[in-house]
Design a protein around this motif. Structure first.
Motif, PDB file in Angstrom:
ATOM      1  N   LYS A  83      30.584   7.312 -12.790  1.00 44.19           N
ATOM      2  CA  LYS A  83      31.531   7.854 -12.003  1.00 44.19           C
ATOM      3  C   LYS A  83      30.869   8.165 -10.700  1.00 44.19           C
ATOM      4  CE  LYS A  83      33.332  11.046 -14.709  1.00 44.19           C
ATOM      5  NZ  LYS A  83      34.413  11.948 -15.283  1.00 44.19           N
ATOM      6  N   SER A  84      30.829   7.104  -9.702  1.00 44.36           N
ATOM      7  CA  SER A  84      29.955   7.363  -8.397  1.00 44.36           C
ATOM      8  C   SER A  84      30.382   8.347  -7.511  1.00 44.36           C
ATOM      9  CB  SER A  84      29.839   5.919  -7.771  1.00 44.36           C
ATOM     10  OG  SER A  84      29.308   4.842  -8.912  1.00 44.36           O
ATOM     11  N   PHE A  85      31.617   8.823  -7.539  1.00 45.90           N
ATOM     12  CA  PHE A  85      31.891   9.952  -6.791  1.00 45.90           C
ATOM     13  C   PHE A  85      31.582  11.130  -7.156  1.00 45.90           C
ATOM     14  CE2 PHE A  85      35.332   8.944  -9.778  1.00 45.90           C
ATOM     15  CZ  PHE A  85      35.514  10.025 -10.478  1.00 45.90           C
ATOM     16  N   GLN A  86      30.868  11.321  -8.396  1.00 48.28           N
ATOM     17  CA  GLN A  86      30.261  12.602  -8.810  1.00 48.28           C
ATOM     18  C   GLN A  86      28.722  12.708  -8.690  1.00 48.28           C
ATOM     19  OE1 GLN A  86      32.292  12.671 -12.681  1.00 48.28           O
ATOM     20  NE2 GLN A  86      33.331  14.624 -11.804  1.00 48.28           N
ATOM     21  N   PRO A  87      28.266  13.702  -8.356  1.00 45.29           N
ATOM     22  CA  PRO A  87      26.571  13.604  -8.002  1.00 45.29           C
ATOM     23  C   PRO A  87      25.381  13.244  -8.552  1.00 45.29           C
ATOM     24  CG  PRO A  87      27.312  16.123  -8.475  1.00 45.29           C
ATOM     25  CD  PRO A  87      28.475  15.170  -8.836  1.00 45.29           C
ATOM     26  N   GLY A  88      25.855  12.959 -10.103  1.00 48.19           N
ATOM     27  CA  GLY A  88      24.958  12.766 -10.992  1.00 48.19           C
ATOM     28  C   GLY A  88      23.857  11.409 -10.884  1.00 48.19           C
ATOM     29  N   ARG A  89      24.086  10.384 -10.101  1.00 51.53           N
ATOM     30  CA  ARG A  89      23.403   9.237  -9.919  1.00 51.53           C
ATOM     31  C   ARG A  89      22.718   9.659  -8.703  1.00 51.53           C
ATOM     32  NH1 ARG A  89      23.555   3.555 -10.184  1.00 51.53           N
ATOM     33  NH2 ARG A  89      22.265   2.717  -8.506  1.00 51.53           N
ATOM     34  N   ASP A  90      23.028  10.107  -7.644  1.00 49.43           N
ATOM     35  CA  ASP A  90      22.271  10.430  -6.475  1.00 49.43           C
ATOM     36  C   ASP A  90      21.058  11.344  -6.932  1.00 49.43           C
ATOM     37  OD1 ASP A  90      23.934   8.542  -5.142  1.00 49.43           O
ATOM     38  OD2 ASP A  90      25.094  10.347  -4.001  1.00 49.43           O
ATOM     39  N   GLU A  91      21.750  12.395  -7.422  1.00 52.04           N
ATOM     40  CA  GLU A  91      20.346  13.453  -7.809  1.00 52.04           C
ATOM     41  C   GLU A  91      19.283  12.668  -8.698  1.00 52.04           C
ATOM     42  OE1 GLU A  91      23.600  17.176  -8.109  1.00 52.04           O
ATOM     43  OE2 GLU A  91      22.519  16.523  -9.917  1.00 52.04           O
ATOM     44  N   LEU A  92      19.594  12.014  -9.745  1.00 54.02           N
ATOM     45  CA  LEU A  92      18.446  11.199 -10.305  1.00 54.02           C
ATOM     46  C   LEU A  92      17.890  10.248  -9.490  1.00 54.02           C
ATOM     47  CD1 LEU A  92      20.785  10.550 -13.643  1.00 54.02           C
ATOM     48  CD2 LEU A  92      18.706  11.999 -13.539  1.00 54.02           C
ATOM     49  N   VAL A  93      18.297   9.438  -8.614  1.00 53.71           N
ATOM     50  CA  VAL A  93      17.795   8.622  -7.747  1.00 53.71           C
ATOM     51  C   VAL A  93      16.649   9.258  -6.793  1.00 53.71           C
ATOM     52  CG1 VAL A  93      18.161   6.976  -6.073  1.00 53.71           C
ATOM     53  CG2 VAL A  93      19.444   6.649  -8.143  1.00 53.71           C
ATOM     54  N   LYS A  94      17.303  10.392  -6.448  1.00 54.84           N
ATOM     55  CA  LYS A  94      16.335  11.115  -5.587  1.00 54.84           C
ATOM     56  C   LYS A  94      15.084  11.871  -6.276  1.00 54.84           C
ATOM     57  CE  LYS A  94      19.748  13.354  -2.295  1.00 54.84           C
ATOM     58  NZ  LYS A  94      20.673  14.399  -2.219  1.00 54.84           N
ATOM     59  N   LEU A  95      15.216  11.931  -7.390  1.00 52.82           N
ATOM     60  CA  LEU A  95      14.187  12.467  -8.268  1.00 52.82           C
ATOM     61  C   LEU A  95      13.384  11.350  -8.527  1.00 52.82           C
ATOM     62  CD1 LEU A  95      15.870  15.006 -10.768  1.00 52.82           C
ATOM     63  CD2 LEU A  95      14.043  15.600  -8.723  1.00 52.82           C
TER      64      LEU A  95
ATOM     65  N   ALA B  22      28.294  11.578 -14.756  1.00 55.80           N
ATOM     66  CA  ALA B  22      29.137  12.021 -13.908  1.00 55.80           C
ATOM     67  C   ALA B  22      28.254  13.024 -13.166  1.00 55.80           C
ATOM     68  CB  ALA B  22      30.208  12.542 -14.783  1.00 55.80           C
ATOM     69  N   ASN B  23      28.121  14.250 -13.705  1.00 59.92           N
ATOM     70  CA  ASN B  23      27.381  15.045 -13.016  1.00 59.92           C
ATOM     71  C   ASN B  23      25.848  15.066 -13.427  1.00 59.92           C
ATOM     72  OD1 ASN B  23      29.264  16.852 -11.357  1.00 59.92           O
ATOM     73  ND2 ASN B  23      30.326  16.997 -13.267  1.00 59.92           N
ATOM     74  N   GLY B  24      25.464  14.369 -14.482  1.00 56.97           N
ATOM     75  CA  GLY B  24      24.444  14.200 -14.857  1.00 56.97           C
ATOM     76  C   GLY B  24      23.662  15.189 -15.563  1.00 56.97           C
ATOM     77  N   GLN B  25      24.342  15.844 -15.961  1.00 54.93           N
ATOM     78  CA  GLN B  25      23.780  17.094 -17.001  1.00 54.93           C
ATOM     79  C   GLN B  25      23.062  16.538 -18.326  1.00 54.93           C
ATOM     80  OE1 GLN B  25      23.668  20.634 -15.713  1.00 54.93           O
ATOM     81  NE2 GLN B  25      24.371  19.428 -14.043  1.00 54.93           N
ATOM     82  N   ALA B  26      23.893  15.585 -18.974  1.00 56.60           N
ATOM     83  CA  ALA B  26      23.072  15.133 -20.114  1.00 56.60           C
ATOM     84  C   ALA B  26      21.991  14.408 -19.765  1.00 56.60           C
ATOM     85  CB  ALA B  26      24.400  14.152 -20.757  1.00 56.60           C
ATOM     86  N   ALA B  27      22.140  13.599 -18.692  1.00 53.45           N
ATOM     87  CA  ALA B  27      20.872  12.635 -18.508  1.00 53.45           C
ATOM     88  C   ALA B  27      19.732  13.589 -18.232  1.00 53.45           C
ATOM     89  CB  ALA B  27      21.213  11.859 -17.381  1.00 53.45           C
ATOM     90  N   HIS B  28      19.870  14.667 -17.495  1.00 54.90           N
ATOM     91  CA  HIS B  28      18.721  15.417 -16.900  1.00 54.90           C
ATOM     92  C   HIS B  28      18.356  15.981 -18.203  1.00 54.90           C
ATOM     93  CE1 HIS B  28      18.911  15.837 -12.727  1.00 54.90           C
ATOM     94  NE2 HIS B  28      20.169  15.475 -12.477  1.00 54.90           N
ATOM     95  N   GLY B  29      19.233  16.644 -19.092  1.00 54.04           N
ATOM     96  CA  GLY B  29      18.719  17.306 -20.545  1.00 54.04           C
ATOM     97  C   GLY B  29      17.623  16.166 -21.156  1.00 54.04           C
ATOM     98  N   LEU B  30      18.164  14.747 -21.197  1.00 52.98           N
ATOM     99  CA  LEU B  30      17.316  13.855 -21.908  1.00 52.98           C
ATOM    100  C   LEU B  30      16.179  13.813 -21.108  1.00 52.98           C
ATOM    101  CD1 LEU B  30      20.373  11.212 -22.701  1.00 52.98           C
ATOM    102  CD2 LEU B  30      18.956  12.624 -24.457  1.00 52.98           C
ATOM    103  N   VAL B  31      15.952  13.526 -19.894  1.00 55.46           N
ATOM    104  CA  VAL B  31      14.926  13.324 -19.210  1.00 55.46           C
ATOM    105  C   VAL B  31      13.967  14.645 -19.480  1.00 55.46           C
ATOM    106  CG1 VAL B  31      14.128  13.765 -16.838  1.00 55.46           C
ATOM    107  CG2 VAL B  31      15.930  12.164 -17.368  1.00 55.46           C
TER     108      VAL B  31
END
Lengths: 194, 194
Positions: free
Chosen positions: A156-168, A128-137
């Motif tokens: 949940k593509s309407f929340q910013p998690g995916r786009d932020e991870l892809v940008k990184l 969703a917001n990508g917080q857990a994914a950023h923590g694992l990264v």
């Protein structure tokens, strides 16, 4: 992944515009056969990437991660959200902010089980917001390991998690991408398959 | 189960006379192939019992439970130890005392996923004092479901959990039974196979 989307349509409960409850097959009750199919799908998408280890987070990431690890023939490490008496040495940790709970918490992995030789597939149940994914990264990078990509069961593509991870620069493979939960209805992102 | 015993001998770390750490294949890193074998073994032992559902507890019970569910073709429900925002309705709860942490905590299962028509196999990673198992038994009984038995990956047979459950009439199937952790060494209960 069509079987997953159909399951979400049939059994998912839209609690609000932001929250989808999938307690009947993923987050509380688990459908083992669906988890096997999910694991097979992740394994297929990362089959040629030389994965040596899967990293996930307790509790709902464990079932899809273990099925993926079974198919790829690699071990799974799950980050702990809560302190464990026997998990003490050589800890890699990250702070994860939960928007839903509005609390910051620590997640931890023992450095014993991750090395700079590892090429890691990160798996989680939701993005969703990508917080857990950023923590694992962060944890995987602290170990000096490389990241092949991030496998998500439901995005949940309407929340910013995916786009932020892809940008990184991270490859994100989500098996079901939700465009909207508005009006109590699940709408999926229309994807063009090549 | 010989493959499990060999794994414990090779990778288990005896932290004290009471505590065995198996973080390399069960409690933190997970060996998916071993989990599959464990699932197959539980499924084999309960193949003729008409199991309709498996109940376990997060987090380390999930992998063996899901592999057992896959083989038996039944869903898995995992009890939550920590409050979940989306787990709110119709909760069945039990208090579980942890001897190691010396704290009492609540575990919870949604009554939505257990009914009086279910015949349940309870699965957990460890059996020591039996507190978690008693909590799961209580929850299954609150739902009006019946209990086929309790499948345990690693039993510390020198602690009272098993005997108490057997005295109450429950069938306990443990895949590795540890007689002692004294002198830093794992000794298994010698079992006579019929």
């Amino acid at each position: 992944m069509e079987a997953l989307k159909r399951k979400i349509e049939e059994e998912g409960v839209v609690l609000s515009d932001q929250v989808l409850k999938v307690d009947s097959f993923l987050n509380h009750q688990i459908d083992p056969l669906l988890m096997q199919r999910i694991g097979d799908e992740f394994a297929s998408r990362f089959a040629k990437d030389g994965i040596t280890k899967i990293v996930t987070i307790e509790s709902s990431g464990i079932a899809p991660a273990v099925m993926t690890g079974l198919k790829l023939g690699v071990p799974v490490v799950f980050a702990r959200k809560h302190k464990s008496l026997t998990l003490t040495d050589n800890l890699l940790t990250a702070s994860v902010y939960s928007f839903t709970k509005q609390t910051e918490s620590q997640i931890a992995v023992s450095g014993t089980h991750l090395s700079d030789q590892d090429h890691v597939l990160i798996i989680d149940d939701f993005l969703a917001n990508g917080q857990a994914a950023h923590g694992l990264v962060s944890i995987v990078k602290q170990a000096g390991a490389s990241i092949a990509g991030i496998g998500i069961v439901i995005e949940k593509s309407f929340q910013p998690g995916r786009d932020e991870l892809v940008k990184l620069g991270y490859r994100v493979e989500s098996l079901a991408r939700i465009q909207s939960l508005e009006e109590g209805k699940v709408s999926f992102v229309q994807e063009v398959h090549s």
